[in-house]
Design a protein around this motif. Structure first.
Motif, PDB file in Angstrom:
ATOM      1  N   PRO A 236       0.993  -1.318   0.149  1.00  0.00           N
ATOM      2  CA  PRO A 236      -0.008  -0.151  -0.005  1.00  0.00           C
ATOM      3  C   PRO A 236       0.994   1.268   0.141  1.00  0.00           C
ATOM      4  O   PRO A 236       2.005   1.184   0.323  1.00  0.00           O
ATOM      5  N   ARG A 237       0.217   2.407  -0.111  1.00  0.00           N
ATOM      6  CA  ARG A 237       0.929   3.591  -0.159  1.00  0.00           C
ATOM      7  C   ARG A 237      -0.184   4.549   0.495  1.00  0.00           C
ATOM      8  O   ARG A 237      -1.263   4.647   0.355  1.00  0.00           O
ATOM      9  N   ASP A 422      -6.896  -0.039   4.741  1.00  0.00           N
ATOM     10  CA  ASP A 422      -7.756   1.306   4.457  1.00  0.00           C
ATOM     11  C   ASP A 422      -8.276   1.749   5.482  1.00  0.00           C
ATOM     12  O   ASP A 422      -8.586   3.092   5.727  1.00  0.00           O
ATOM     13  N   HIS A 423      -8.650   0.794   6.666  1.00  0.00           N
ATOM     14  CA  HIS A 423      -9.312   1.365   7.930  1.00  0.00           C
ATOM     15  C   HIS A 423      -7.988   2.381   8.730  1.00  0.00           C
ATOM     16  O   HIS A 423      -8.390   3.396   9.138  1.00  0.00           O
ATOM     17  N   TYR A 424      -6.959   1.887   8.278  1.00  0.00           N
ATOM     18  CA  TYR A 424      -5.846   2.514   9.027  1.00  0.00           C
ATOM     19  C   TYR A 424      -5.498   3.844   8.332  1.00  0.00           C
ATOM     20  O   TYR A 424      -5.226   4.646   8.785  1.00  0.00           O
ATOM     21  N   ARG A 425      -5.423   4.002   6.819  1.00  0.00           N
ATOM     22  CA  ARG A 425      -5.789   5.138   6.267  1.00  0.00           C
ATOM     23  C   ARG A 425      -6.768   6.134   6.916  1.00  0.00           C
ATOM     24  O   ARG A 425      -6.435   7.396   7.171  1.00  0.00           O
ATOM     25  N   LEU A 444     -13.337   4.687  11.491  1.00  0.00           N
ATOM     26  CA  LEU A 444     -12.408   3.700  10.715  1.00  0.00           C
ATOM     27  C   LEU A 444     -12.903   3.539   9.157  1.00  0.00           C
ATOM     28  O   LEU A 444     -12.338   2.990   8.482  1.00  0.00           O
ATOM     29  N   LEU A 445     -14.296   3.662   8.926  1.00  0.00           N
ATOM     30  CA  LEU A 445     -14.887   3.395   7.623  1.00  0.00           C
ATOM     31  C   LEU A 445     -14.744   4.719   6.553  1.00  0.00           C
ATOM     32  O   LEU A 445     -15.222   5.721   7.206  1.00  0.00           O
ATOM     33  N   GLY A 446     -14.188   4.373   5.415  1.00  0.00           N
ATOM     34  CA  GLY A 446     -14.342   5.292   4.558  1.00  0.00           C
ATOM     35  C   GLY A 446     -15.848   5.359   3.855  1.00  0.00           C
ATOM     36  O   GLY A 446     -16.741   4.694   4.170  1.00  0.00           O
TER      37      GLY A 446
END
Length: 517
Positions: A236-237, A422-425, A444-446
């Protein structure tokens, strides 16, 4: 709460050791022990691939790599058993092979993965191998694989940097090394006695008292009784804008970027598990003497970072708590992880790694180097192995954070780990913009996942079936799933087809006797 720091023992000078039977360093000893328990494992291979663009002199590259091997004893080392004790053996006549294979671009990743999964024999060596791939189109890929007992990530950077220097100036020499890795092993054994490390061990015993037995991340499958070492990697980035915000926040809070990233990761682990006592591992270079900075070998150590996460407190508070834990750990970093495990004596469990199952790091990236008319650039490689349940490592690259996430495939599927990152981001984005919110309130959710979970999955309205009586519902179900089990009569299963046929027979009997609706 930060524990009081113990006075640091000052070790003696690191000098050349006399010619003698050389013991293993404490780090090597642990890997030797693991090899005796799990022979033939590739879990502790250090694998990296470099892409070479431009004209390449293959013979000069092999000679340059050989010059590096000649310069560093660790790369010519294997291990032997002397009266029940493992010892280092340095092969002064070791010749490095560099096989060259013609491959298609589409096959490069698979060939590299296969090379990374080939196990080493620690008792016979060699414990380093290289392979050059000539790719259709004119480029090359250099695969370097070593066993962790003789090399760490820092060492790979030294190896490639020195190989580039030798390649550019054939026959050139580099400044002589002050010491060798065998010298380091003898020195480490001479001063790292129980008495010398007693104050630091006392700190760790207090810090890790009553440590939890494990971190129970929700997984796709139950944990197997024994770890297999099978794994995979994702890459990931984190975008430039977020990274800039993270660096600015860290500067204002007087913490390192790593501390901010770890605080958010600990928050994620707490949210996933509900466990407020969060224990992770942190890699550290272990090169706290200048004589070791340019030496190839296994110096890396592992620190244990135990952080209490209180969901009612703010992210800003947690960052400061993480800062205190990290600084205390850095002040007591001399204790090799192997001796720490012996001192703490955690509950032995073949399904888990001792003390922690999750590693989190921020590494210095390998630089791109020039090889005359070509450039040598590192390429991320999925070796198909996993040392821990989960390893997350980030590197700063051109203003972004590039990461690799290694996960145990016995436990996790790729979509699960992708969702975790994705949750971390999302958590990071919220934490740096709303650092005074409670940890429990940070999202946590986008947007897309939130809409799916909160709204799409809760659209449960449906029109009632247009039927006049229950028999019609049963008939429809019997047509849809005639072979599904409808009812158990004792131990006898009855399918919808059989039940429908029996019902029809009884209906015929009842109608014959005058029964109606």
């Amino acid at each position: 709460m930060s524990l009081a720091r113990s006075p640091r023992f000052v070790p003696p000078a690191l000098v050349r050791a006399p010619d003698t039977v050389v013991p293993l360093s404490f780090m090597q000893q642990r890997l030797w022990f693991i090899e005796q328990l799990e022979p033939g494992s590739a879990a502790y291979n250090v694998s990296v691939m470099f892409r070479l663009h431009g004209r390449l002199d293959r013979a000069a590259l092999r000679d340059a790599l050989q010059a590096v091997v000649n310069r560093h004893a660790a790369l010519r080392t294997h291990f032997t058993d002397v009266l029940g004790e493992a010892r280092q053996v340095v092969d002064d006549d070791f010749v490095l092979a560099m096989p060259i294979d013609e491959v298609r671009e589409a096959d490069v990743a698979a060939v590299a993965r296969g090379e990374a999964q080939r196990a080493f024999d620690l008792a016979t060596g060699p414990l380093v191998r290289v392979r050059l791939l000539a790719i259709d189109g004119g480029d090359h890929a250099l695969i370097v694989v070593t066993h962790h007992s003789v090399c760490d990530q820092w060492s790979v950077g030294i190896l490639i940097g020195e190989a580039a220097a030798f390649y550019r100036s054939a026959g050139a020499s580099l400044p002589a090394l002050a010491v060798t890795y065998p010298d380091f092993a003898v020195w480490q054994r001479s001063w790292m006695t129980a008495d010398a490390l007693a104050p630091q061990l006392a700190y760790w015993r207090a810090q890790l008292a009553d440590i939890p037995d494990g971190l129970d991340l929700p997984s796709d499958r139950p944990r197997p009784a024994t770890r297999s070492g099978r794994g995979a990697r994702l890459f990931p980035r984190l975008p430039r804008g977020l990274v800039t915000s993270l660096i600015d926040f860290s500067r204002r809070e007087r913490v390192t970027l790593y501390m901010t990233l770890l605080a958010a990761f600990d928050t994620l682990l707490w949210r996933y598990t509900g466990q407020s006592d969060v224990v992770t591992g942190a890699p550290i270079a272990g090169r706290n003497r200048h004589e070791l900075e340019g030496l190839v070998g296994f110096f890396a150590n592992t620190l244990v970072l135990r952080v209490g996460v209180d969901g009612e407190r703010s992210f800003r508070d947690l960052v400061q708590r993480v800062r205190a834990v990290c600084l205390d750990a850095y002040a007591h970093q001399d204790v090799p992880f192997e001796q720490l495990v012996d001192a703490i004596k955690p509950t032995r469990d073949l399904s888990r790694t001792p003390i922690f199952e999750v590693m989190f790091g921020l590494q210095t990236p390998f630089p791109q180097v020039e090889l005359g008319e070509s450039t040598l650039a590192p390429t991320l490689l999925d070796a198909g192995t996993a040392t821990f349940d989960l390893t997350v490592s980030w590197e700063l690259q051109d203003g972004e954070l590039a990461g690799w996430v290694e996960y145990n495939t016995d436990l996790f599927d790729a979509p699960t780990v992708e969702r975790m990152i994705d949750h971390y981001r999302v958590l990071l984005e919220a934490a740096v913009t709303r650092p005074d919110d409670s940890l429990a309130a940070l999202p946590l959710l986008g947007a897309a996942e939130r809409d799916r979970v909160v709204y799409a999955w809760n659209r449960t309205h449906t029109s009632p079936p247009q039927v006049t009586h229950v028999a019609e519902l049963f008939d429809a179900q019997a047509r849809r799933t005639p072979d599904a089990i409808a009812v158990l009569a004792g131990d006898e299963p009855v399918t919808y087809r059989e039940l429908d046929q029996r019902a029809e027979r009884w209906a015929a009997i009842l109608r014959a006797r005058g029964c109606g609706p």
